[in-house]
Design an enzyme around this catalytic site. Structure first.
Site, PDB file in Angstrom:
ATOM      1  N   LYS A  51      69.790  -2.233   5.107  1.00 38.00           N
ATOM      2  CA  LYS A  51      70.005  -2.545   3.686  1.00 38.00           C
ATOM      3  C   LYS A  51      71.470  -2.394   3.277  1.00 38.00           C
ATOM      4  O   LYS A  51      71.791  -2.022   2.159  1.00 38.00           O
ATOM      5  CB  LYS A  51      69.104  -1.694   2.777  1.00 38.00           C
ATOM      6  CG  LYS A  51      67.624  -1.731   3.110  1.00 38.00           C
ATOM      7  CD  LYS A  51      67.049  -3.103   3.344  1.00 38.00           C
ATOM      8  CE  LYS A  51      67.134  -4.011   2.148  1.00 38.00           C
ATOM      9  NZ  LYS A  51      66.879  -5.403   2.458  1.00 38.00           N
ATOM     10  N   HIS A  68      70.946  -1.905  14.063  1.00 41.10           N
ATOM     11  CA  HIS A  68      70.927  -0.725  13.200  1.00 41.10           C
ATOM     12  C   HIS A  68      70.932   0.544  14.054  1.00 41.10           C
ATOM     13  O   HIS A  68      70.781   1.639  13.532  1.00 41.10           O
ATOM     14  CB  HIS A  68      69.673  -0.710  12.324  1.00 41.10           C
ATOM     15  CG  HIS A  68      69.596  -1.828  11.330  1.00 41.10           C
ATOM     16  ND1 HIS A  68      70.677  -2.257  10.596  1.00 41.10           N
ATOM     17  CD2 HIS A  68      68.557  -2.579  10.926  1.00 41.10           C
ATOM     18  CE1 HIS A  68      70.297  -3.239   9.787  1.00 41.10           C
ATOM     19  NE2 HIS A  68      69.018  -3.455   9.979  1.00 41.10           N
ATOM     20  N   SER A  98      68.075   0.062  -2.685  1.00 41.20           N
ATOM     21  CA  SER A  98      67.711  -1.203  -2.049  1.00 41.20           C
ATOM     22  C   SER A  98      66.563  -0.995  -1.070  1.00 41.20           C
ATOM     23  O   SER A  98      65.603  -1.774  -1.034  1.00 41.20           O
ATOM     24  CB  SER A  98      68.925  -1.784  -1.325  1.00 41.20           C
ATOM     25  OG  SER A  98      68.596  -2.981  -0.693  1.00 41.20           O
TER      26      SER A  98
END
Length: 161
Positions: free
Chosen positions: A46, A101, A131
């Protein structure tokens, strides 16, 4: 290692979304062959990953000329740790673009000692939290948090869904 959570998979101390994690790929990721012209977009979830994927793929593949905009973003710039079905990362033509990630300690060895390009993107953690909270409420593969306080506790524990 506790892997009883229905939504999260703990892989070597890092939590991944269980439904998208490819454990076979993750177990062999340390030996992944990194090429000198590979480009890696490294972000916390995010934090603008999809924007970076789209921008870089248009720059590298001149999407406006080669019609790559009709190809899904995840096919143009796949996540290194997810293993897109029917896509073999090693057979992709150069230059290869990847997103990830993963934390540094899970990254392929070659990423640490070769000349690949790394684009590291970070975002204000407060913005990421909000988010991620809304994203988790929208995605059926993630646990819908009861409220922002509950989500913030999990987020700070490293289990931000």
């Amino acid at each position: 290692m506790d892997n009883t959570d229905a939504y999260l998979l703990n892989f070597k101390g890092y939590y991944l979304i269980r439904s998208t994690a490819n454990t076979d790929l993750l177990k062999n990721l340390e030996e992944f062959e990194v090429r000198h012209d590979d480009v890696f977009i490294i972000t916390y979830p995010k934090s603008g990953t999809v924007w970076a994927q789209q921008i870089l793929s248009l720059i590298y593949f001149e999407g406006h000329r080669n019609r790559t905009e009709t190809v899904e973003t995840l096919d143009r710039v796949p996540f290194l740790e997810h293993g897109v079905p029917k896509m073999e990362h090693q057979k992709r033509p150069s230059p290869r673009l990847f997103a990830s990630h993963l934390p540094y300690y899970l990254a392929p060895k070659g990423l640490k000692n070769k000349k690949a390009k790394i684009l590291y993107i970070y975002r204000n953690p407060k913005d990421v939290l909000i988010s991620y909270f809304h994203f988790s409420n929208m995605m059926v593969m993630l646990e819908a948090p009861e409220n922002i306080e509950y989500f913030m506790k999990k987020f700070l524990d490293g289990k931000g869904n």
